[in-house]
Design a protein around this motif. Structure first.
Motif, PDB file in Angstrom:
ATOM      1  N   MET A 231      45.475   5.833  -2.402  1.00 12.87           N
ATOM      2  CA  MET A 231      45.718   4.408  -2.153  1.00 12.87           C
ATOM      3  C   MET A 231      47.183   4.061  -2.348  1.00 12.87           C
ATOM      4  SD  MET A 231      42.458   2.393  -3.739  1.00 12.87           S
ATOM      5  CE  MET A 231      42.169   3.405  -5.191  1.00 12.87           C
ATOM      6  N   ILE A 232      47.779   4.597  -3.398  1.00 14.09           N
ATOM      7  CA  ILE A 232      49.196   4.315  -3.664  1.00 14.09           C
ATOM      8  C   ILE A 232      50.069   4.886  -2.554  1.00 14.09           C
ATOM      9  CG2 ILE A 232      51.112   4.834  -5.239  1.00 14.09           C
ATOM     10  CD1 ILE A 232      48.972   4.716  -7.522  1.00 14.09           C
ATOM     11  N   CYS A 233      49.799   6.126  -2.162  1.00 15.31           N
ATOM     12  CA  CYS A 233      50.570   6.742  -1.068  1.00 15.31           C
ATOM     13  C   CYS A 233      50.351   5.996   0.240  1.00 15.31           C
ATOM     14  CB  CYS A 233      50.202   8.214  -0.906  1.00 15.31           C
ATOM     15  SG  CYS A 233      50.740   9.242  -2.280  1.00 15.31           S
ATOM     16  N   GLY A 234      49.112   5.618   0.514  1.00  8.72           N
ATOM     17  CA  GLY A 234      48.806   4.870   1.726  1.00  8.72           C
ATOM     18  C   GLY A 234      49.515   3.533   1.759  1.00  8.72           C
ATOM     19  N   GLY A 235      49.570   2.858   0.616  1.00  9.68           N
ATOM     20  CA  GLY A 235      50.301   1.586   0.530  1.00  9.68           C
ATOM     21  C   GLY A 235      51.781   1.769   0.789  1.00  9.68           C
ATOM     22  N   ALA A 236      52.352   2.857   0.266  1.00  8.60           N
ATOM     23  CA  ALA A 236      53.774   3.140   0.487  1.00  8.60           C
ATOM     24  C   ALA A 236      54.044   3.447   1.957  1.00  8.60           C
ATOM     25  CB  ALA A 236      54.220   4.308  -0.399  1.00  8.60           C
ATOM     26  N   VAL A 237      53.183   4.242   2.571  1.00  5.29           N
ATOM     27  CA  VAL A 237      53.350   4.559   3.997  1.00  5.29           C
ATOM     28  C   VAL A 237      53.224   3.283   4.821  1.00  5.29           C
ATOM     29  CG1 VAL A 237      52.295   5.753   5.971  1.00  5.29           C
ATOM     30  CG2 VAL A 237      52.620   6.964   3.802  1.00  5.29           C
ATOM     31  N   TYR A 238      52.255   2.437   4.498  1.00  6.26           N
ATOM     32  CA  TYR A 238      52.069   1.188   5.240  1.00  6.26           C
ATOM     33  C   TYR A 238      53.310   0.301   5.128  1.00  6.26           C
ATOM     34  CZ  TYR A 238      50.085  -3.122   7.005  1.00  6.26           C
ATOM     35  OH  TYR A 238      49.851  -4.260   7.728  1.00  6.26           O
ATOM     36  N   ALA A 239      53.902   0.248   3.934  1.00  2.00           N
ATOM     37  CA  ALA A 239      55.115  -0.560   3.758  1.00  2.00           C
ATOM     38  C   ALA A 239      56.235  -0.063   4.667  1.00  2.00           C
ATOM     39  CB  ALA A 239      55.559  -0.532   2.295  1.00  2.00           C
ATOM     40  N   VAL A 240      56.336   1.245   4.821  1.00  2.00           N
ATOM     41  CA  VAL A 240      57.383   1.827   5.671  1.00  2.00           C
ATOM     42  C   VAL A 240      57.112   1.553   7.151  1.00  2.00           C
ATOM     43  CG1 VAL A 240      58.430   4.002   6.422  1.00  2.00           C
ATOM     44  CG2 VAL A 240      58.021   3.594   3.988  1.00  2.00           C
TER      45      VAL A 240
ATOM     46  N   TYR B   1      55.204  -0.830   8.453  1.00  2.00           N
ATOM     47  CA  TYR B   1      54.767  -2.188   8.725  1.00  2.00           C
ATOM     48  C   TYR B   1      55.436  -2.806   9.959  1.00  2.00           C
ATOM     49  CZ  TYR B   1      53.659  -7.092   8.372  1.00  2.00           C
ATOM     50  OH  TYR B   1      53.253  -8.368   8.673  1.00  2.00           O
ATOM     51  N   PRO B   2      56.749  -2.648  10.151  1.00  3.01           N
ATOM     52  CA  PRO B   2      57.342  -3.246  11.367  1.00  3.01           C
ATOM     53  C   PRO B   2      56.662  -2.748  12.650  1.00  3.01           C
ATOM     54  CG  PRO B   2      59.060  -2.603   9.843  1.00  3.01           C
ATOM     55  CD  PRO B   2      57.770  -2.056   9.290  1.00  3.01           C
ATOM     56  N   PHE B   3      56.375  -1.468  12.724  1.00  5.08           N
ATOM     57  CA  PHE B   3      55.674  -0.915  13.880  1.00  5.08           C
ATOM     58  C   PHE B   3      54.270  -1.508  13.986  1.00  5.08           C
ATOM     59  CE2 PHE B   3      52.556   2.087  15.498  1.00  5.08           C
ATOM     60  CZ  PHE B   3      53.068   2.368  16.763  1.00  5.08           C
ATOM     61  N   MET B   4      53.561  -1.534  12.849  1.00  9.47           N
ATOM     62  CA  MET B   4      52.196  -2.059  12.831  1.00  9.47           C
ATOM     63  C   MET B   4      52.165  -3.519  13.265  1.00  9.47           C
ATOM     64  SD  MET B   4      50.146   0.390  11.873  1.00  9.47           S
ATOM     65  CE  MET B   4      48.691  -0.407  11.270  1.00  9.47           C
ATOM     66  N   LYS B   5      53.102  -4.307  12.782  1.00 13.33           N
ATOM     67  CA  LYS B   5      53.139  -5.735  13.115  1.00 13.33           C
ATOM     68  C   LYS B   5      53.342  -5.931  14.616  1.00 13.33           C
ATOM     69  CE  LYS B   5      55.333 -10.065  11.867  1.00 13.33           C
ATOM     70  NZ  LYS B   5      56.353 -10.720  11.083  1.00 13.33           N
ATOM     71  N   THR B   6      54.198  -5.125  15.217  1.00 13.33           N
ATOM     72  CA  THR B   6      54.513  -5.272  16.633  1.00 13.33           C
ATOM     73  C   THR B   6      53.420  -4.726  17.535  1.00 13.33           C
ATOM     74  OG1 THR B   6      56.860  -5.096  16.119  1.00 13.33           O
ATOM     75  CG2 THR B   6      56.224  -4.745  18.405  1.00 13.33           C
ATOM     76  N   TYR B   7      52.894  -3.549  17.206  1.00 12.63           N
ATOM     77  CA  TYR B   7      52.023  -2.847  18.144  1.00 12.63           C
ATOM     78  C   TYR B   7      50.539  -2.805  17.781  1.00 12.63           C
ATOM     79  CZ  TYR B   7      56.466  -1.315  20.032  1.00 12.63           C
ATOM     80  OH  TYR B   7      57.727  -1.294  20.571  1.00 12.63           O
ATOM     81  N   VAL B   8      50.181  -3.039  16.538  1.00 15.07           N
ATOM     82  CA  VAL B   8      48.778  -2.907  16.146  1.00 15.07           C
ATOM     83  C   VAL B   8      48.192  -4.246  15.706  1.00 15.07           C
ATOM     84  CG1 VAL B   8      47.148  -1.774  14.572  1.00 15.07           C
ATOM     85  CG2 VAL B   8      49.089  -0.493  15.500  1.00 15.07           C
ATOM     86  N   ILE B   9      48.857  -4.918  14.788  1.00 13.49           N
ATOM     87  CA  ILE B   9      48.328  -6.170  14.256  1.00 13.49           C
ATOM     88  C   ILE B   9      48.233  -7.240  15.342  1.00 13.49           C
ATOM     89  CG2 ILE B   9      48.741  -8.019  12.578  1.00 13.49           C
ATOM     90  CD1 ILE B   9      49.949  -5.876  10.738  1.00 13.49           C
ATOM     91  N   SER B  10      49.076  -7.138  16.346  1.00 19.16           N
ATOM     92  CA  SER B  10      49.045  -8.125  17.434  1.00 19.16           C
ATOM     93  C   SER B  10      47.857  -7.937  18.371  1.00 19.16           C
ATOM     94  CB  SER B  10      50.351  -8.045  18.228  1.00 19.16           C
ATOM     95  OG  SER B  10      50.495  -6.755  18.791  1.00 19.16           O
ATOM     96  N   ILE B  11      47.182  -6.788  18.314  1.00 18.54           N
ATOM     97  CA  ILE B  11      46.031  -6.524  19.187  1.00 18.54           C
ATOM     98  C   ILE B  11      44.830  -7.344  18.701  1.00 18.54           C
ATOM     99  CG2 ILE B  11      44.384  -4.785  19.990  1.00 18.54           C
ATOM    100  CD1 ILE B  11      46.604  -2.696  19.570  1.00 18.54           C
ATOM    101  N   GLY B  12      44.298  -8.167  19.553  1.00 18.01           N
ATOM    102  CA  GLY B  12      43.109  -8.955  19.202  1.00 18.01           C
ATOM    103  C   GLY B  12      43.346  -9.912  18.067  1.00 18.01           C
TER     104      GLY B  12
END
Length: 174
Positions: A114-123, A125-136
């Motif tokens: 969980m800690i490693c996953g949170g760190a990876v997500y923080a890194v 996040y800009p990609f996720m916000k642009t390409y994944v979170i915007s879906i649906g």
């Protein structure tokens, strides 16, 4: 004061996890194999009780709901990662912490994950916000708002569905 409420409810939830025996590895694997519904029954109970409590407090004006935006892309990716982690480790995040609290060191791997996953997500996040979170992305909505009914209708309907599911699980000794 809200931190004290959080710690108190966390302790109570952990106690209930332990008493329901959902921290046991065999219960986790049984849930993944759909041969032991103990975890599902525990979580469905928690959702029904939590829904009643939250909406009651909201209706009494004691709390204000602050919804997070709904994103199908984020739900799919997050759900897939959750499922993969649960399948590989045999614990979900809450039960990994509870298992560690009971002295089972294998739960530590889940916490480290969980800690490693949170760190990876923080890194990423800009990609996720642009390409994944915007879906649906549906904005800040709830199920009662989606279907246009009073929240108590949804809570009662979910409670009835939960009771029917419990009855089915018990009839099949699950």
């Amino acid at each position: 004061m809200s931190l004290i409420y959080g710690v108190a409810t966390g302790i109570i939830f952990g106690f209930l996890l332990q008493k329901a025996q959902v921290l046991r590895y065999d219960k986790q694997v049984g849930a993944l194999r759909l041969i032991d519904m103990t975890i599902f029954k525990f979580m469905l109970s928690a959702i029904v009780v939590g829904s009643i409590g939250i909406y009651l407090l909201k209706d009494l004006g004691l709390i204000e709901l602050k919804l997070k935006a709904t994103s199908i892309g984020a739900q799919v990716v997050g759900g897939a990662l959750f499922g993969i982690g649960w399948g590989l480790l045999g614990y979900c995040p809450g039960t990994a912490g509870g298992a560690l609290g009971e002295g089972r060191l294998d739960g530590l791997w889940g916490i480290l994950g969980m800690i490693c996953g949170g760190a990876v997500y923080a890194v990423i996040y800009p990609f996720m916000k642009t390409y994944v979170i915007s879906i649906g992305s549906f904005g800040k909505i709830s199920v009662p708002e989606i279907i246009g009914v009073n929240h108590w209708i949804v809570v009662i309907a979910f409670g009835i569905i939960t009771l029917v599911a419990f009855r089915f699980f018990e009839s099949k000794n699950l």
